[in-house]
Design a protein around this motif. Structure first.
Motif, PDB file in Angstrom:
ATOM      1  N   VAL A 187      42.921  17.769 -47.553  1.00 33.03           N
ATOM      2  CA  VAL A 187      42.284  18.479 -46.387  1.00 33.03           C
ATOM      3  C   VAL A 187      43.372  19.011 -45.451  1.00 33.03           C
ATOM      4  CG1 VAL A 187      40.831  18.271 -44.315  1.00 33.03           C
ATOM      5  CG2 VAL A 187      40.348  17.148 -46.462  1.00 33.03           C
ATOM      6  N   ALA A 188      43.567  20.529 -45.335  1.00 33.52           N
ATOM      7  CA  ALA A 188      44.743  20.914 -44.711  1.00 33.52           C
ATOM      8  C   ALA A 188      44.279  21.004 -43.093  1.00 33.52           C
ATOM      9  CB  ALA A 188      45.154  22.308 -44.912  1.00 33.52           C
ATOM     10  N   HIS A 189      42.895  21.049 -42.804  1.00 33.98           N
ATOM     11  CA  HIS A 189      42.312  21.542 -41.609  1.00 33.98           C
ATOM     12  C   HIS A 189      41.065  20.959 -41.459  1.00 33.98           C
ATOM     13  CE1 HIS A 189      43.054  23.162 -37.393  1.00 33.98           C
ATOM     14  NE2 HIS A 189      41.682  23.555 -37.657  1.00 33.98           N
ATOM     15  N   LYS A 190      40.611  20.085 -40.362  1.00 31.23           N
ATOM     16  CA  LYS A 190      39.139  19.781 -40.235  1.00 31.23           C
ATOM     17  C   LYS A 190      38.463  21.209 -39.327  1.00 31.23           C
ATOM     18  CE  LYS A 190      39.800  14.880 -40.772  1.00 31.23           C
ATOM     19  NZ  LYS A 190      39.703  13.563 -40.230  1.00 31.23           N
ATOM     20  N   GLY A 191      37.120  21.171 -39.604  1.00 32.46           N
ATOM     21  CA  GLY A 191      36.504  22.193 -38.888  1.00 32.46           C
ATOM     22  C   GLY A 191      35.582  22.837 -39.758  1.00 32.46           C
ATOM     23  N   THR A 192      34.477  23.605 -39.294  1.00 34.53           N
ATOM     24  CA  THR A 192      33.669  24.420 -39.681  1.00 34.53           C
ATOM     25  C   THR A 192      33.506  25.775 -39.185  1.00 34.53           C
ATOM     26  OG1 THR A 192      31.936  23.593 -37.986  1.00 34.53           O
ATOM     27  CG2 THR A 192      31.967  22.295 -39.991  1.00 34.53           C
ATOM     28  N   PRO A 193      33.300  26.669 -40.077  1.00 36.08           N
ATOM     29  CA  PRO A 193      32.759  26.406 -41.613  1.00 36.08           C
ATOM     30  C   PRO A 193      33.955  26.059 -42.308  1.00 36.08           C
ATOM     31  CG  PRO A 193      33.050  28.817 -41.075  1.00 36.08           C
ATOM     32  CD  PRO A 193      33.295  27.912 -39.711  1.00 36.08           C
ATOM     33  N   VAL A 194      33.817  25.532 -43.446  1.00 34.70           N
ATOM     34  CA  VAL A 194      34.877  25.289 -44.458  1.00 34.70           C
ATOM     35  C   VAL A 194      35.130  26.149 -45.577  1.00 34.70           C
ATOM     36  CG1 VAL A 194      35.654  23.609 -45.947  1.00 34.70           C
ATOM     37  CG2 VAL A 194      34.516  22.791 -44.032  1.00 34.70           C
ATOM     38  N   VAL A 195      36.481  26.426 -45.641  1.00 34.67           N
ATOM     39  CA  VAL A 195      36.999  27.460 -46.982  1.00 34.67           C
ATOM     40  C   VAL A 195      37.541  26.311 -47.945  1.00 34.67           C
ATOM     41  CG1 VAL A 195      38.570  29.124 -47.598  1.00 34.67           C
ATOM     42  CG2 VAL A 195      37.033  29.470 -45.550  1.00 34.67           C
ATOM     43  N   PRO A 235      42.001  28.864 -38.766  1.00 35.69           N
ATOM     44  CA  PRO A 235      40.956  29.097 -37.955  1.00 35.69           C
ATOM     45  C   PRO A 235      39.854  28.474 -38.196  1.00 35.69           C
ATOM     46  CG  PRO A 235      41.302  31.117 -38.990  1.00 35.69           C
ATOM     47  CD  PRO A 235      42.523  29.913 -39.485  1.00 35.69           C
ATOM     48  N   VAL A 236      39.620  27.983 -39.312  1.00 36.96           N
ATOM     49  CA  VAL A 236      38.429  27.269 -39.860  1.00 36.96           C
ATOM     50  C   VAL A 236      38.868  25.981 -40.673  1.00 36.96           C
ATOM     51  CG1 VAL A 236      37.340  29.495 -40.072  1.00 36.96           C
ATOM     52  CG2 VAL A 236      38.398  28.549 -42.033  1.00 36.96           C
ATOM     53  N   GLY A 237      37.942  25.120 -40.990  1.00 36.69           N
ATOM     54  CA  GLY A 237      38.203  24.172 -42.089  1.00 36.69           C
ATOM     55  C   GLY A 237      38.666  24.648 -43.330  1.00 36.69           C
ATOM     56  N   LEU A 238      39.863  23.780 -43.954  1.00 41.26           N
ATOM     57  CA  LEU A 238      40.600  24.504 -44.966  1.00 41.26           C
ATOM     58  C   LEU A 238      40.808  23.144 -46.018  1.00 41.26           C
ATOM     59  CD1 LEU A 238      41.995  26.671 -46.453  1.00 41.26           C
ATOM     60  CD2 LEU A 238      43.923  26.188 -45.159  1.00 41.26           C
ATOM     61  N   VAL A 239      40.232  23.435 -47.120  1.00 41.87           N
ATOM     62  CA  VAL A 239      40.316  22.317 -48.236  1.00 41.87           C
ATOM     63  C   VAL A 239      41.118  22.872 -49.565  1.00 41.87           C
ATOM     64  CG1 VAL A 239      39.276  20.830 -49.881  1.00 41.87           C
ATOM     65  CG2 VAL A 239      38.526  21.065 -47.446  1.00 41.87           C
TER      66      VAL A 239
END
Length: 210
Positions: free
Chosen positions: A161-169, A147-151
């Motif tokens: 990078v598993a998922h682009k987006g903000t906020p980043v976890v 549901p959010v950015g995931l690194v």
């Protein structure tokens, strides 16, 4: 020479055997008997295993898997140890290695980490890099529902990078732990999770994985 997949197969069989047929696993709703049946059906019943990917075949997969779960547990363990039939594509070393190394590693941890006295395995650097390679290749796929950015980050700074987006976890840990986190075992993975607290909670509860 033994492959990673072959080693993980035998380890999974040993863990399932030691736990017995009614032990809990990290797979929601599955005991060890159900997990063993899943492994056997996946590589021995291609007519049903398609339900893992194709929704319209899911009912058939569940029916066949239930039938296999009713077999003697010792028989299921032996089928896992001996592997697929000789005519199966999964009997080929290259396909076995590509399709089963991560599958068996994750399921072995599903058995190990569901037990109250579990402890982490010490992995050699070569195998750790094999797992990291999988994290890099599948990060976008397994993280698509985040549901959010995931690194995902290794202690040495390498990231995926598993998922682009903000906020980043940002999730930091050894390759095996990152793999488990990304494959939906967030609560069992030994990692550090950094980011906005609300975002962190959302990631921990997200349906990650295949």
């Amino acid at each position: 020479m033994s492959t990673h997949a072959k080693r993980e197969r035998l380890l999974l069989a040993d863990l399932l055997e030691a736990a017995g047929p009614e032990a809990l696993t990290l797979c929601d709703g599955w005991k060890t008997r159900d997990l063993a049946a899943h492994v056997v059906v996946r590589e021995r019943r291609a007519d049903a295993a398609g339900g893992l990917l194709v929704g319209v075949l899911k009912a058939r997969l569940e029916r066949v898997q239930t039938e296999f779960a009713a077999k003697p547990y010792e028989e299921l363990i032996q089928l896992i140890r001996t592997g697929p039939p000789r005519f199966s594509p999964m009997a080929l070393k290259q396909i076995d290695e590509a399709a089963n190394t991560v599958e068996f590693f994750v399921h072995a941890e599903d058995v190990r980490r569901a037990q109250p006295d579990w402890s982490r395995r010490e992995l050699n650097p070569v195998f750790a890099d094999v797992l990291w390679s999988n994290v890099e290749k599948t990060a976008r796929l397994v993280g698509r529902r985040s549901p959010v950015g995931l690194v995902l980050r290794r202690p040495d700074g390498r990231t995926a990078v598993a998922h682009k987006g903000t906020p980043v976890v940002t999730v930091t840990g050894e390759p095996a732990e990152l793999l488990l986190f990304a494959y939906g075992r967030q609560s069992a993975a030994d990692v550090q999770v950094e980011g906005d607290q609300a975002a962190v909670e959302r990631v921990r509860k997200a349906e990650l994985g295949m």
